[in-house]
Every structure is written in C-alpha cells, then in structure tokens.
Scaffold this motif. Structure first.
Motif, PDB file in Angstrom:
ATOM      1  N   UNK A  52       0.800  -1.220   0.000  1.00  0.00           N
ATOM      2  CA  UNK A  52       0.000   0.000   0.000  1.00  0.00           C
ATOM      3  C   UNK A  52       0.831   1.269   0.000  1.00  0.00           C
ATOM      4  N   UNK A  53       2.138   1.159  -0.291  1.00  0.00           N
ATOM      5  CA  UNK A  53       2.986   2.351  -0.334  1.00  0.00           C
ATOM      6  C   UNK A  53       2.503   3.297  -1.437  1.00  0.00           C
ATOM      7  N   UNK A  54       2.359   4.562  -1.093  1.00  0.00           N
ATOM      8  CA  UNK A  54       1.932   5.572  -2.059  1.00  0.00           C
ATOM      9  C   UNK A  54       2.998   6.646  -2.178  1.00  0.00           C
ATOM     10  N   UNK A  55       2.863   7.458  -3.223  1.00  0.00           N
ATOM     11  CA  UNK A  55       3.694   8.658  -3.403  1.00  0.00           C
ATOM     12  C   UNK A  55       5.175   8.301  -3.518  1.00  0.00           C
ATOM     13  N   UNK A  56       5.460   7.350  -4.402  1.00  0.00           N
ATOM     14  CA  UNK A  56       6.833   6.912  -4.671  1.00  0.00           C
ATOM     15  C   UNK A  56       7.373   7.644  -5.899  1.00  0.00           C
ATOM     16  N   UNK A  57       8.546   8.262  -5.729  1.00  0.00           N
ATOM     17  CA  UNK A  57       9.260   8.904  -6.825  1.00  0.00           C
ATOM     18  C   UNK A  57      10.684   8.372  -6.828  1.00  0.00           C
ATOM     19  N   UNK A  58      11.130   7.892  -7.966  1.00  0.00           N
ATOM     20  CA  UNK A  58      12.481   7.344  -8.120  1.00  0.00           C
ATOM     21  C   UNK A  58      13.291   8.342  -8.941  1.00  0.00           C
ATOM     22  N   UNK A  59      14.464   8.736  -8.425  1.00  0.00           N
ATOM     23  CA  UNK A  59      15.346   9.641  -9.165  1.00  0.00           C
ATOM     24  C   UNK A  59      16.586   8.862  -9.583  1.00  0.00           C
ATOM     25  N   UNK A  60      16.975   9.015 -10.845  1.00  0.00           N
ATOM     26  CA  UNK A  60      17.931   8.111 -11.467  1.00  0.00           C
ATOM     27  C   UNK A  60      18.930   8.868 -12.321  1.00  0.00           C
ATOM     28  N   UNK A  61      20.126   8.305 -12.451  1.00  0.00           N
ATOM     29  CA  UNK A  61      21.164   8.859 -13.314  1.00  0.00           C
ATOM     30  C   UNK A  61      21.518   7.905 -14.440  1.00  0.00           C
ATOM     31  N   UNK A  62      22.789   7.900 -14.846  1.00  0.00           N
ATOM     32  CA  UNK A  62      23.429   6.912 -15.721  1.00  0.00           C
ATOM     33  C   UNK A  62      23.218   7.118 -17.209  1.00  0.00           C
ATOM     34  N   UNK A  63      22.035   7.538 -17.667  1.00  0.00           N
ATOM     35  CA  UNK A  63      21.713   7.426 -19.098  1.00  0.00           C
ATOM     36  C   UNK A  63      22.237   8.597 -19.928  1.00  0.00           C
ATOM     37  N   UNK A  64      22.684   9.655 -19.307  1.00  0.00           N
ATOM     38  CA  UNK A  64      23.166  10.856 -20.009  1.00  0.00           C
ATOM     39  C   UNK A  64      22.051  11.525 -20.798  1.00  0.00           C
ATOM     40  N   UNK A  65      20.829  11.216 -20.449  1.00  0.00           N
ATOM     41  CA  UNK A  65      19.650  11.775 -21.102  1.00  0.00           C
ATOM     42  C   UNK A  65      18.531  11.824 -20.082  1.00  0.00           C
ATOM     43  N   UNK A  66      17.495  12.611 -20.375  1.00  0.00           N
ATOM     44  CA  UNK A  66      16.361  12.743 -19.468  1.00  0.00           C
ATOM     45  C   UNK A  66      15.203  11.862 -19.929  1.00  0.00           C
ATOM     46  N   UNK A  67      14.648  11.099 -19.000  1.00  0.00           N
ATOM     47  CA  UNK A  67      13.458  10.278 -19.220  1.00  0.00           C
ATOM     48  C   UNK A  67      12.470  10.563 -18.092  1.00  0.00           C
ATOM     49  N   UNK A  68      11.186  10.442 -18.414  1.00  0.00           N
ATOM     50  CA  UNK A  68      10.136  10.407 -17.399  1.00  0.00           C
ATOM     51  C   UNK A  68       9.307   9.167 -17.670  1.00  0.00           C
ATOM     52  N   UNK A  69       9.176   8.304 -16.664  1.00  0.00           N
ATOM     53  CA  UNK A  69       8.470   7.027 -16.821  1.00  0.00           C
ATOM     54  C   UNK A  69       7.433   6.837 -15.727  1.00  0.00           C
ATOM     55  N   UNK A  70       6.310   6.225 -16.087  1.00  0.00           N
ATOM     56  CA  UNK A  70       5.432   5.622 -15.105  1.00  0.00           C
ATOM     57  C   UNK A  70       6.053   4.295 -14.665  1.00  0.00           C
ATOM     58  N   UNK A  71       5.949   3.982 -13.388  1.00  0.00           N
ATOM     59  CA  UNK A  71       6.471   2.708 -12.874  1.00  0.00           C
ATOM     60  C   UNK A  71       5.299   1.764 -12.665  1.00  0.00           C
ATOM     61  N   UNK A  72       5.333   0.631 -13.372  1.00  0.00           N
ATOM     62  CA  UNK A  72       4.314  -0.403 -13.221  1.00  0.00           C
ATOM     63  C   UNK A  72       4.928  -1.661 -12.629  1.00  0.00           C
ATOM     64  N   UNK A  73       4.113  -2.425 -11.928  1.00  0.00           N
ATOM     65  CA  UNK A  73       4.593  -3.695 -11.375  1.00  0.00           C
ATOM     66  C   UNK A  73       5.096  -4.586 -12.488  1.00  0.00           C
TER      67      UNK A  73
END
Length: 517
Positions: free
Chosen positions: A385-406
């Motif tokens: 039931x965890x809500x309000x999860x935001x993952x911040x990530x590096x590595x790719x040398x580019x910007x992405x925005x993704x929805x996270x699905x199971x």
C-alpha cells in the motif's frame, strides 16, 4: 586563454599527442600533471586544502564534515607526516564567530590524509558554517544544513550524475552551488575510470584506465580540480551513491577474481577518502556501506540504494541487483514507511526500456537485467500500500520520465510510482541524430515512457510540498563553457495521492525527442 577541455583533448588525440595534455598520463611528475590539469581549466584551493571541503548525510542533530589534505593533489602519495592533526569548527554564522562545536581529528596516510568528522549536538533544520585548519592554514568556509523534524512545508534538493572530466566543464555544479536547495543527491559516475580517447564520445571506449589506490586518488583529485564541483560541495550537504565508473565499466561487485577484487578495494577506498560520506558500518573499509534511509521531517523519506556492491551477474533467473541483505532491508522500509513522499535515489534506470517496438533488446546492466527481482520489489510496493513513490535516477546521459508499473509488459498492471532520469553533468550523450531517430522508437516500444530528451546537459531540482512533487530539469547552454548559464528546460509534477506525472503547461512546448501526448 584556457581552451575548452573537450576540444583540446580531441585535437591532441587526433594528432597522436594525447599524452601531452592528459594530466594522468604515465611518466608525468605531480607538478607536470598539475600544469597539464590547469591547462584544461583545473584550479585548486590553497594547499593543503587543495580539494576543498564538504559535508554529507545531514540528520536532525548533525552532519559529517569532510576534507582531505593534498598539498600535491595529483600525487599518489602526499609528502606529509604519517598523521596530521586537523582542527575543525562549526558556527552559526559565516564569519565563524558564534561557534557551537569544535575539535580535532587525525588525518592519517592510511586514508589518504582524509578527515571525516561526525558532528552531533546541532539543532534541527538550520544552516551552519564550518572550516578546518592544518599546518598553519585554514580552509575555505563551507555551509551545511541539518535535517528538520516534525511538520515541514517545503523541501528543495538537487540531483546530479555522470560528470566525465574530459567531456566538459562543470557549469552544472556551478548552477547547483547557486541553487536555493536543502541538500544535493549524487547518483553516481562521480569519476570515470578511463580517460579520453580523442573522439567526440568516450562512453563505448576504454582510454587509459586506473587500477591502484594511487591511480584512483589521482583521478578523484583531477575531478576535484574543477572549481565548480568544489563550490557545490562547500555550498550544500550531499547524499551519495555510486554506479560503475567509480570502479570499472558495468562491473558486478560480487564477480571477478583476485586482481579485480583488489582493484575494487582500491576504488572503494579512494572514493571514501574523497567523499563527505558517513559510513553505516563499524569501518568504512574495505566496503563502505552506501544504502540508507533518511527523513526530512514528516515531508520526505529518502532511500539511497547501492546497485553495484551486492549484485550478481545479469540475466539470471534468480539474479539480484540489490543482494539479499539490502533487498530485505528495502522491503522492511517499505512495510514501515511513514505517511510522506518516498524518494529512492537509484543509480541506474528502474523502468523497462526496449529499444524499438516489438524488439527484445534491453540494456541489461540496469534493472532490466534483473527482471524477477524488479517485479518482486515493485509488487511489494503495491501490496504494502505504499503511495507517493518517486524514483530519481542517473546513468543514461539523457532525461526520461516514466510511469512505474509492477509489470511493464502489462499496461493494465498496477501503477506504483514515477521515475525521473536526469541529464548528465558532462558525460557524452548519444548524437542529436540518434536521439531524433530513436526517441520516437523508444516511446512507441515503452507505453510507460512519457518523455525523452537527450541533446542537453545539466541537473534536476526537486521542489516538494505536502501537495505536490515537482521536477525542474535544469540545463546548461554549453558544457564547453565553465560559466555557461542555466535555464529550466521543462517541469513535471506529481500530485500527492495520485500516481503518475504530468508536464507543466508552461513548459510543455520545450524541445524534446519524445512526448506522450
């Protein structure tokens, strides 16, 4: 006039004279190496505090303060006594007149004459200033901040990653130093174990590599030679994780024979010597403990992950990127999570990324190489039931925005969070032509991918309130310019209690190679 380092190194490589200008080339004395570094724009603080000062891991009652004595920054060993006494002071003002704590700490040759001072007894949620003195010299003054407790109306923090020295100047760090933020998160690839090879892009090539403790110390000292990086460390407290290039490209911390394990130990020690890191174990060596959970009052819980030290080989049915101990710890944190925003500092992309529609190719050095464990962890997020999860990530040398699905292959799978992958500070991205061609292909191949932009460099600033999490993508105009101005490319928001992100209408017409309308 100082030439920009990418152009100078490229020209020297084309002429077969790379060893003339690369400061870490074999055979150079420390003085010659420093001269070469300064020709590439490096400039150091006065000795012995050439590498500056920093603070890290802020908590409500204290922080860890860092410096390293290096009169000859590009020497593998310093011409100093075995142990040098360093005094430190913490005050409520920049002039250091209202002192609240002071003491001494030994800087020993064993740890590269570095100092890590865990300062306690401070008040929550306020700024402090600090400095060190050794060998009759006082360092620059640094500023830090403790974490607040209780009700917090707002937090602002920055995230940076991937800063190859040979690819450009750290104008992004200059921007971070001037931001009104509470702390900084570095997401990895602080150094690169290889150097330039004379071309435009070095990400797929191995230049002169590093293997010994002395090699890694010199590499860190070269990177600290960019004044903007030292300025960002002195301006804010940092949280830190690492990725592969702090040791070797795409490495697994549990794989390799004795020579590699010796190399890894040297890299880990040099990293610790040069970072404002509070170790989580009894001793930082031989394996610093990176993963930790920290709270910023009742507003935000920050979970820092280590995705290198405990991982198995990729593409195994029972493979692990977290390791058994860290996975159990993460699941326990999820079960006990407070009612707040939850931010995971994640060095490599969590979201699935297929290269093209119908294609099977995925870059399996990231979480895509550990499919079962990713699904297990994300399913645990959902069932807890965890809500309000935001993952911040590096590595790719580019910007992405993704929805996270199971399950990223099932568009009806539960949506559990948002991932923001940031531009690099300097490290070379793919070409503009590649981005223009492949951005739409990745967008069509990955229904959860909302945004891709790969032509720029910079960092992210996150602004968090009880109602909304906003990501401002800051970009520099030119990584060849150490004073390059910073602008906001676009802003994305996540509303509290509603999973999924959306782009701010005011910036939605900014350039990008893919948007999901």
């Amino acid at each position: 006039m100082t030439l920009d380092r990418r152009t100078l190194l490229k020209a020297a490589g084309a002429a077969g004279a790379l060893n003339v200008v690369w400061p870490l080339s074999a055979g150079l004395s420390p003085a010659q190496a420093r001269e070469a570094a300064e020709a590439l724009g490096a400039a150091y603080d006065p000795a012995p505090f050439t590498l500056g000062v920093g603070s890290g891991d802020p908590q409500p009652t204290g922080v860890v303060l860092w410096t390293r004595l290096a009169p000859e920054p590009l020497a593998a060993e310093q011409n100093l006594p075995e142990v040098v006494e360093v005094t430190w002071v913490v005050a409520e003002d920049q002039a250091l007149s209202r002192v609240v704590a002071r003491g001494t700490a030994p800087a020993s040759a064993t740890l590269g004459h570095s100092v890590h001072v865990p300062v306690g007894g401070l008040s929550a949620g306020r700024h402090y200033w600090y400095a060190f003195t050794a060998l009759g010299v006082t360092s620059r003054v640094g500023r830090t901040k403790t974490a607040p407790v209780g009700s917090v109306p707002r937090v602002r923090f920055a995230a940076a990653n991937c800063q190859a020295f040979h690819d450009g100047y750290y104008a992004a760090h200059r921007g971070i130093a001037r931001e009104n933020v509470d702390f900084v998160v570095h997401l990895g690839d602080y150094i690169y174990e290889h150097g330039p090879v004379g071309g435009d892009h070095v990400r797929d090539h191995e230049g002169p590599a590093v293997f010994t403790l002395g090699d890694y110390r010199r590499r860190h000292a070269l990177y600290k030679g960019d004044a903007s990086l030292r300025e960002a460390h002195a301006a804010h407290p940092w949280f830190l994780t690492w990725d592969d290039h702090e040791v070797a490209n795409d490495y697994s911390g549990t794989g390799g024979g004795a020579p590699f394990m010796q190399r890894r130990a040297a890299a880990y020690q040099a990293w610790y010597e040069n970072m404002p890191h509070r170790d989580g174990g009894e001793s930082a060596l031989p394996d610093p403990v990176i993963h930790r959970s920290r709270r910023w009052g009742d507003l935000l819980e920050l979970t820092v992950l280590d995705l290198r030290s405990y991982r198995s080989a990729q593409n195994l049915a029972n493979g692990t990127i977290l390791g058994a101990g860290q996975k159990s710890w993460l699941k326990g944190n999820i079960d006990r999570a407070p009612d707040s925003w939850h931010v995971w500092a994640n060095s490599i992309m969590l979201s699935q990324l297929r290269g093209r529609p119908g294609g099977s190719y995925m870059f399996t050095d990231q979480w895509d190489g550990f499919l079962a464990e990713r699904k297990e962890v994300l399913n645990h997020v959902h069932t807890s039931g965890l809500e309000d999860l935001v993952v911040i990530t590096g590595d790719w040398h580019s910007a992405f925005v993704d929805d996270i699905r199971v399950d990223f292959d099932d568009t009806s799978s539960p949506l559990v969070g948002t991932e923001f992958t940031a531009h690099s500070v300097t490290s070379g991205a793919y070409s503009a032509d590649w981005n223009a061609t492949n951005g739409p292909l990745m967008g069509r191949a990955n229904p959860h991918l909302k945004y891709f932009e790969g032509n720029r460099y910079g960092y992210d600033v996150f602004e968090v309130t009880p109602e909304r999490f906003s990501t401002h993508m800051r970009v520099i105009a030119d990584r060849r310019d150490p004073l390059s101005p910073v602008t906001t490319l676009t802003t994305f928001h996540v509303d509290r209690g509603r999973t999924g992100s959306y782009e701010d209408p005011a910036t939605k017409n900014s350039p990008a190679q893919w948007r999901r309308d």
